[in-house]
Design a protein around this motif. Structure first.
Motif, PDB file in Angstrom:
ATOM      1  N   THR A   1     -15.857  19.233   7.233  1.00  0.00           N
ATOM      2  CA  THR A   1     -15.766  18.149   6.260  1.00  0.00           C
ATOM      3  C   THR A   1     -14.312  18.020   5.831  1.00  0.00           C
ATOM      4  N   THR A   2     -13.826  16.805   5.778  1.00  0.00           N
ATOM      5  CA  THR A   2     -12.472  16.531   5.301  1.00  0.00           C
ATOM      6  C   THR A   2     -12.556  15.491   4.196  1.00  0.00           C
ATOM      7  N   PHE A   3     -11.924  15.786   3.074  1.00  0.00           N
ATOM      8  CA  PHE A   3     -11.789  14.831   1.977  1.00  0.00           C
ATOM      9  C   PHE A   3     -10.302  14.529   1.834  1.00  0.00           C
ATOM     10  N   GLN A   4      -9.963  13.258   1.796  1.00  0.00           N
ATOM     11  CA  GLN A   4      -8.550  12.877   1.820  1.00  0.00           C
ATOM     12  C   GLN A   4      -8.250  11.860   0.723  1.00  0.00           C
ATOM     13  N   THR A   5      -7.134  12.045   0.051  1.00  0.00           N
ATOM     14  CA  THR A   5      -6.615  11.042  -0.884  1.00  0.00           C
ATOM     15  C   THR A   5      -5.260  10.603  -0.350  1.00  0.00           C
ATOM     16  N   SER A   6      -5.004   9.304  -0.408  1.00  0.00           N
ATOM     17  CA  SER A   6      -3.783   8.759   0.191  1.00  0.00           C
ATOM     18  C   SER A   6      -3.095   7.810  -0.780  1.00  0.00           C
ATOM     19  N   TYR A   7      -1.800   7.672  -0.567  1.00  0.00           N
ATOM     20  CA  TYR A   7      -0.988   6.750  -1.362  1.00  0.00           C
ATOM     21  C   TYR A   7       0.060   6.119  -0.451  1.00  0.00           C
ATOM     22  N   GLY A   8       0.221   4.817  -0.540  1.00  0.00           N
ATOM     23  CA  GLY A   8       1.226   4.110   0.244  1.00  0.00           C
ATOM     24  C   GLY A   8       2.036   3.191  -0.643  1.00  0.00           C
ATOM     25  N   HIS A   9       3.325   3.072  -0.352  1.00  0.00           N
ATOM     26  CA  HIS A   9       4.192   2.179  -1.130  1.00  0.00           C
ATOM     27  C   HIS A   9       5.300   1.640  -0.241  1.00  0.00           C
ATOM     28  N   GLU A  10       5.849   0.512  -0.658  1.00  0.00           N
ATOM     29  CA  GLU A  10       6.960  -0.086   0.078  1.00  0.00           C
ATOM     30  C   GLU A  10       8.250   0.455  -0.513  1.00  0.00           C
ATOM     31  N   LEU A  11       9.000   1.202   0.277  1.00  0.00           N
ATOM     32  CA  LEU A  11      10.247   1.788  -0.193  1.00  0.00           C
ATOM     33  C   LEU A  11      11.296   0.699  -0.382  1.00  0.00           C
ATOM     34  N   PHE A  12      11.474  -0.131   0.613  1.00  0.00           N
ATOM     35  CA  PHE A  12      12.262  -1.352   0.543  1.00  0.00           C
ATOM     36  C   PHE A  12      11.659  -2.310   1.556  1.00  0.00           C
ATOM     37  N   GLU A  13      12.066  -3.567   1.550  1.00  0.00           N
ATOM     38  CA  GLU A  13      11.381  -4.668   2.227  1.00  0.00           C
ATOM     39  C   GLU A  13      10.745  -4.342   3.590  1.00  0.00           C
ATOM     40  N   PRO A  14      11.437  -3.896   4.616  1.00  0.00           N
ATOM     41  CA  PRO A  14      10.701  -3.704   5.872  1.00  0.00           C
ATOM     42  C   PRO A  14      10.190  -2.276   6.085  1.00  0.00           C
ATOM     43  N   PHE A  15      10.333  -1.371   5.116  1.00  0.00           N
ATOM     44  CA  PHE A  15      10.032   0.041   5.329  1.00  0.00           C
ATOM     45  C   PHE A  15       8.985   0.530   4.324  1.00  0.00           C
TER      46      PHE A  15
END
Length: 175
Positions: free
Chosen positions: A87-101
């Motif tokens: 069993t795997t439980f995952q929490t994730s977070y994503g953000h835009e560092l600057f416009e294309p990245f």
């Protein structure tokens, strides 16, 4: 805890999904892709390779984008049957560092249970990026188990996986 392709698009692409990552399943494939999602989503997947119940996997994911704080995601995946389960439980977070990245991070808790032998748990940290220098080109990579985590009293190492890829939009009418 080998890499399993979850979700129809990711499975259909044979796991070559690091740079595309534009569905809720990006929680498991590249957390940086969470930034491309505009609405909350949930999804469930079930697979039983070769018709064997011993190899069945059930997964569920959810994504929660915000206007100013990036995007959050959660996922859970369970594989196996009554004698052996992962069993795997995952929490994730994503953000835009600057416009294309864009950057993304995941913290996972892994649990294995073997009947008559007990169970063990561990955690790992994953990271990914997506770089889109022009509208028709995306480059992406995902690094799994950056912490080089192990599990159990025998200290079996969880897999360290690096996936990278690119995607090109050739015909504008198709996207």
């Amino acid at each position: 805890f080998e890499s399993k392709d979850q979700g129809a698009k990711n499975s259909g692409m044979g796991g070559a999904y690091s740079s595309v990552s534009n569905s809720v399943w990006t929680v498991f494939t590249n957390p940086a892709g969470l930034t491309s999602l505009r609405f909350p989503e949930i999804a469930v997947s079930y697979s039983q390779p070769f018709g064997l119940s011993e190899l069945q996997t059930i997964s569920a994911v959810g994504s929660f984008p915000t206007e100013s704080y990036g995007s959050f995601g959660i996922g859970i995946s369970r594989s196996g049957y009554d004698l052996y389960q992962e069993t795997t439980f995952q929490t994730s977070y994503g953000h835009e560092l600057f416009e294309p990245f864009r950057l993304g991070y995941s913290v996972s808790v892994h649990h294995v249970s073997i009947k008559n032998y007990g169970s063990a748990a561990s955690y790992s940290l994953d990271a990914g990026y997506i770089y889109q220098p022009v509208d028709w080109l995306k480059l992406g990579s995902t690094f799994y188990n950056l912490t080089q985590s192990t599990i159990g009293i025998s200290k079996d190492q969880l897999p360290i996986i690096f996936r990278t890829g690119g995607s090109i939009k050739v015909i504008k009418e198709l996207y």
